[in-house]
Enzyme design. Structure first.
Site, PDB file in Angstrom:
ATOM      1  N   CYS A  92       0.844  -1.206   0.000  1.00 37.02           N
ATOM      2  CA  CYS A  92       0.000   0.000   0.000  1.00 37.02           C
ATOM      3  C   CYS A  92       0.879   1.257   0.000  1.00 37.02           C
ATOM      4  CB  CYS A  92      -0.875  -0.066   1.248  1.00 37.02           C
ATOM      5  SG  CYS A  92      -1.763   1.423   1.638  1.00 37.02           S
ATOM      6  N   GLU A 152       2.935   1.940   3.149  1.00 37.06           N
ATOM      7  CA  GLU A 152       4.254   1.298   3.328  1.00 37.06           C
ATOM      8  C   GLU A 152       5.334   2.131   2.649  1.00 37.06           C
ATOM      9  OE1 GLU A 152       1.782  -1.292   2.991  1.00 37.06           O
ATOM     10  OE2 GLU A 152       2.156  -1.676   5.117  1.00 37.06           O
ATOM     11  N   MET A 153       4.986   2.694   1.485  1.00 38.51           N
ATOM     12  CA  MET A 153       5.975   3.506   0.775  1.00 38.51           C
ATOM     13  C   MET A 153       6.334   4.727   1.620  1.00 38.51           C
ATOM     14  SD  MET A 153       6.329   1.474  -1.559  1.00 38.51           S
ATOM     15  CE  MET A 153       7.691   2.330  -2.318  1.00 38.51           C
ATOM     16  N   LYS A 154       5.310   5.272   2.307  1.00 36.67           N
ATOM     17  CA  LYS A 154       5.584   6.419   3.187  1.00 36.67           C
ATOM     18  C   LYS A 154       6.464   5.977   4.356  1.00 36.67           C
ATOM     19  CE  LYS A 154       1.722   9.414   2.169  1.00 36.67           C
ATOM     20  NZ  LYS A 154       0.360   9.834   2.478  1.00 36.67           N
ATOM     21  N   HIS A 198       0.062  -4.239   6.073  1.00 37.65           N
ATOM     22  CA  HIS A 198      -1.174  -4.191   6.867  1.00 37.65           C
ATOM     23  C   HIS A 198      -2.381  -4.531   6.023  1.00 37.65           C
ATOM     24  CE1 HIS A 198      -0.760  -0.419   4.806  1.00 37.65           C
ATOM     25  NE2 HIS A 198      -2.067  -0.280   4.898  1.00 37.65           N
ATOM     26  N   CYS A 240     -13.283  -2.766  18.368  1.00 39.32           N
ATOM     27  CA  CYS A 240     -13.290  -3.442  19.675  1.00 39.32           C
ATOM     28  C   CYS A 240     -14.715  -3.652  20.184  1.00 39.32           C
ATOM     29  CB  CYS A 240     -12.456  -2.656  20.694  1.00 39.32           C
ATOM     30  SG  CYS A 240     -13.235  -1.121  21.262  1.00 39.32           S
ATOM     31  N   CYS A 297     -15.515   0.857  22.657  1.00 40.57           N
ATOM     32  CA  CYS A 297     -15.137   2.269  22.811  1.00 40.57           C
ATOM     33  C   CYS A 297     -16.268   3.168  22.301  1.00 40.57           C
ATOM     34  CB  CYS A 297     -13.829   2.555  22.073  1.00 40.57           C
ATOM     35  SG  CYS A 297     -13.992   2.541  20.282  1.00 40.57           S
ATOM     36  N   CYS A 301     -16.910   2.825  18.542  1.00 45.83           N
ATOM     37  CA  CYS A 301     -17.553   1.559  18.172  1.00 45.83           C
ATOM     38  C   CYS A 301     -19.032   1.567  18.570  1.00 45.83           C
ATOM     39  CB  CYS A 301     -16.831   0.371  18.810  1.00 45.83           C
ATOM     40  SG  CYS A 301     -15.276  -0.028  17.986  1.00 45.83           S
ATOM     41  N   CYS A 326     -11.979   3.375  15.970  1.00 43.16           N
ATOM     42  CA  CYS A 326     -11.871   2.581  17.206  1.00 43.16           C
ATOM     43  C   CYS A 326     -10.641   3.031  18.004  1.00 43.16           C
ATOM     44  CB  CYS A 326     -11.768   1.107  16.844  1.00 43.16           C
ATOM     45  SG  CYS A 326     -11.446   0.029  18.240  1.00 43.16           S
ATOM     46  N   CYS A 352      -7.533  -2.788   3.054  1.00 42.86           N
ATOM     47  CA  CYS A 352      -7.128  -1.385   3.228  1.00 42.86           C
ATOM     48  C   CYS A 352      -7.488  -0.528   2.030  1.00 42.86           C
ATOM     49  CB  CYS A 352      -5.634  -1.262   3.517  1.00 42.86           C
ATOM     50  SG  CYS A 352      -5.136   0.472   3.570  1.00 42.86           S
TER      51      CYS A 352
HETATM   52  N1  COD Z   1      -0.211  16.294  -6.956  1.00 40.72           N
HETATM   53  C1  COD Z   1      -0.954  15.380  -7.610  1.00 40.72           C
HETATM   54  N2  COD Z   1      -0.762  14.031  -7.475  1.00 40.72           N
HETATM   55  C2  COD Z   1       0.237  13.634  -6.676  1.00 40.72           C
HETATM   56  C3  COD Z   1       1.061  14.540  -5.960  1.00 40.72           C
HETATM   57  C4  COD Z   1       0.807  15.944  -6.151  1.00 40.72           C
HETATM   58  N3  COD Z   1       1.529  16.874  -5.532  1.00 40.72           N
HETATM   59  N4  COD Z   1       1.962  13.845  -5.239  1.00 40.72           N
HETATM   60  C5  COD Z   1       1.714  12.549  -5.480  1.00 40.72           C
HETATM   61  N5  COD Z   1       0.669  12.407  -6.321  1.00 40.72           N
HETATM   62  C6  COD Z   1       0.060  11.174  -6.828  1.00 40.72           C
HETATM   63  C7  COD Z   1       1.067  10.113  -7.214  1.00 40.72           C
HETATM   64  O1  COD Z   1       1.540  10.281  -8.537  1.00 40.72           O
HETATM   65  C8  COD Z   1       0.218   8.828  -7.067  1.00 40.72           C
HETATM   66  O2  COD Z   1      -0.427   8.483  -8.258  1.00 40.72           O
HETATM   67  C9  COD Z   1      -0.831   9.201  -6.016  1.00 40.72           C
HETATM   68  O3  COD Z   1      -0.680  10.594  -5.763  1.00 40.72           O
HETATM   69  C10 COD Z   1      -0.615   8.453  -4.686  1.00 40.72           C
HETATM   70  O4  COD Z   1      -0.863   7.115  -4.883  1.00 40.72           O
HETATM   71  P1  COD Z   1      -0.046   5.882  -4.220  1.00 40.72           P
HETATM   72  O5  COD Z   1      -0.156   4.734  -5.164  1.00 40.72           O
HETATM   73  O6  COD Z   1       1.302   6.355  -3.818  1.00 40.72           O
HETATM   74  O7  COD Z   1      -0.822   5.583  -2.889  1.00 40.72           O
HETATM   75  P2  COD Z   1      -2.173   4.823  -2.485  1.00 40.72           P
HETATM   76  O8  COD Z   1      -3.285   5.176  -3.388  1.00 40.72           O
HETATM   77  O9  COD Z   1      -1.894   3.375  -2.284  1.00 40.72           O
HETATM   78  O10 COD Z   1      -2.395   5.459  -1.011  1.00 40.72           O
HETATM   79  C11 COD Z   1      -2.546   6.803  -0.915  1.00 40.72           C
HETATM   80  C12 COD Z   1      -2.806   7.264   0.537  1.00 40.72           C
HETATM   81  C13 COD Z   1      -2.902   8.756   0.477  1.00 40.72           C
HETATM   82  C14 COD Z   1      -4.109   6.677   1.039  1.00 40.72           C
HETATM   83  C15 COD Z   1      -1.651   6.791   1.467  1.00 40.72           C
HETATM   84  O11 COD Z   1      -0.443   7.236   0.991  1.00 40.72           O
HETATM   85  C16 COD Z   1      -1.903   7.319   2.869  1.00 40.72           C
HETATM   86  O12 COD Z   1      -1.741   8.484   3.183  1.00 40.72           O
HETATM   87  N6  COD Z   1      -2.293   6.423   3.762  1.00 40.72           N
HETATM   88  C17 COD Z   1      -2.579   6.763   5.129  1.00 40.72           C
HETATM   89  C18 COD Z   1      -4.007   7.092   5.303  1.00 40.72           C
HETATM   90  C19 COD Z   1      -4.885   5.909   5.497  1.00 40.72           C
HETATM   91  O13 COD Z   1      -6.036   5.956   5.820  1.00 40.72           O
HETATM   92  N7  COD Z   1      -4.375   4.789   5.324  1.00 40.72           N
HETATM   93  C20 COD Z   1      -5.123   3.621   5.588  1.00 40.72           C
HETATM   94  C21 COD Z   1      -4.125   2.618   5.953  1.00 40.72           C
HETATM   95  S1  COD Z   1      -3.065   2.664   4.682  1.00 40.72           S
HETATM   96 ZN    ZN Z   2      -3.018   0.795   3.594  1.00 40.36          ZN
END
Ligand code: COD
Ligand code: ZN
Length: 379
Positions: free
Chosen positions: A47, A50-52, A69, A99, A102, A105, A113, A175
């Site tokens: 997801c 993970e990259m973050k 996750h 849970c 809380c 929930c 939660c 997710c």
């Molecule tokens: N302007 C426009 N597009 C952008 C910019 C920008 N400045 N920066 C990045 N992007 C684009 C990227 O090119 C990409 O296509 C997209 O944004 C992000 O996509 P991914 O593939 O990196 O990420 P996702 O879709 O898997 O997840 C995105 C989230 C924002 C949901 C994730 O990074 C996050 O913040 N997760 C935490 C929040 C959450 O609820 N998570 C649940 C558990 S993960």
């Molecule tokens: Zn996720």
């Protein structure tokens, strides 16, 4: 021979330090304790979160850790007091627990939660991880950890699903898909209440953003504008329901002005699915002045502050957050899985790659270079 009650040795992708690649190691997974469940992971998605995590350098105490996750698997054994699942059941792992006790929930309109807040430390740093490797305790990410053949999670962090569910697909409901797809009509909890015939914009066209688009489409939106700096994402976005896509880099004007030019009065529903304070500010400003609703889906870093001119709210705009699409995890995930089995929505467009867990570094490179929407890893 049953493995219940015994330590399981298996493969897992361990991160030893910030900036290091994943290392496939043999780990020991302890048996589940009271109210815990040990699961054989069958499929897990890589997801954006993970990259973050991989990019973070501010958490030296985080390592060693097993990330992941978004996963689905089969119950191997259960600890004492577990009565909602049994060995052999198919389950989805939930980073957002339910849970049942809380205040969230107990409130039918909420899903945050309290155990999620607590799990930021539980099973991570206080000796409650069930993993060891080379004599060291290995932390569990978000009290889950799915980049492994086996994991242990709390009973309140799994949902039992239909026995016929294809785990290599429905793992996305764990997710990415559910975090985005919550705007359909008739849902118990909706994060934006997208209305039929409305105009929507989605900033960020990763797996989660595409799921938001599917939700807007299901809710009957007439116009769905995708916004991303990576134009390679446009084709797939249009395939799942975007009516047009734009890149901020193609314009001299700020993107909110472009969206006003395109729509006349701003968009009615706007979703920020990136987790960047600047795009949050642009998303709010893109909304209809009177009734526009902006939902933040992306997670920003711990130090990020969003700068928004206060007068943007004077005329009636709304800015709100959401977690896991507003779904109550244990309650709603089995129904989402059944809806998938009944072909009420598609997960296939989101899965661009399927690789063995051993190839996790390849998968992370594909994500980093924007070549992949979701890579499903098979341990
Ligand atoms: N302007 C426009 N597009 C952008 C910019 C920008 N400045 N920066 C990045 N992007 C684009 C990227 O090119 C990409 O296509 C997209 O944004 C992000 O996509 P991914 O593939 O990196 O990420 P996702 O879709 O898997 O997840 C995105 C989230 C924002 C949901 C994730 O990074 C996050 O913040 N997760 C935490 C929040 C959450 O609820 N998570 C649940 C558990 S993960
Ligand atoms: Zn996720």
């Amino acid at each position: 021979m049953s493995t219940a009650g015994k330590v399981i040795r298996c493969r897992a992708a361990v991160l030893w330090k910030s900036g290091a690649p994943f290392s496939i190691e043999e780990v020991e997974v302890a048996p589940p304790k009271e109210k815990e469940v040990r699961i054989k992971i069958v499929a897990t998605g890589l997801c954006g979160t993970e990259m973050k995590m991989l990019a973070r350098t501010d958490l030296p105490g985080l390592y060693p850790i097993i990330l992941g996750h978004e996963g689905a698997g089969i119950v191997e054994s259960v600890g004492g007091g577990v009565n909602t699942v049994k060995p052999g059941d198919k389950v989805i792992i939930l980073f957002l627990p339910q849970c049942g006790e809380c205040s969230s929930c107990l409130n039918s309109g909420e899903n945050y939660c309290i155990k999620l807040k607590q799990s930021k430390t539980a099973l991570m740093s206080d000796g409650t991880s069930r993993f060891t490797c080379k004599g060291k305790s290995v932390k569990q990410f978000a009290a889950t950890s799915t980049f492994t053949e086996y994991t242990v999670v709390r009973e309140d962090s799994i949902a039992k699903i239909d026995a016929s569910a294809p785990l290599e697909k429905v793992c996305l409901i764990s997710c990415g898909f559910s975090t985005g797809f919550s705007t359909g009509p008739g849902k118990a909890v909706e994060m934006a209440q997208v209305t039929p015939g409305s105009t929507c914009a989605v900033f960020g066209l990763g797996g989660v953003g595409l799921s938001v688009i599917m939700g807007c489409k299901a809710a009957g939106a007439a116009r769905i504008i995708g916004v991303d700096i990576n134009k390679d994402k446009f084709k797939k976005a249009e395939e799942v329901g975007a009516t047009e896509c734009i890149s901020p880099q193609d314009f001299k004007k700020p993107i909110q002005e472009v969206l006003f030019d395109m729509t006349g009065a701003g968009v009615e529903f706007c979703f920020e699915v990136i987790g960047n304070p600047d795009t949050v500010a642009a998303a709010v400003a893109s909304c209809n002045e009177s009734h526009g609703v902006c939902v933040i889906v992306g997670l920003m870093s711990a130090t990020d502050q969003v700068r928004i001119h206060g007068n943007l709210f004077f005329s009636g705009r709304t800015l709100k957050g959401s977690v896991f699409g507003g779904w109550k995890s244990r309650e709603h995930v089995p129904k989402l899985v059944s809806d998938y089995i009944e072909k009420k929505f598609n997960l296939e467009p989101l899965i661009t790659h399927t690789l063995n867990l051993d190839k996790i570094n390849e998968a992370s490179e594909l994500m980093k270079t924007g070549k992949c929407i979701r890579c499903v890893l098979l341990p």
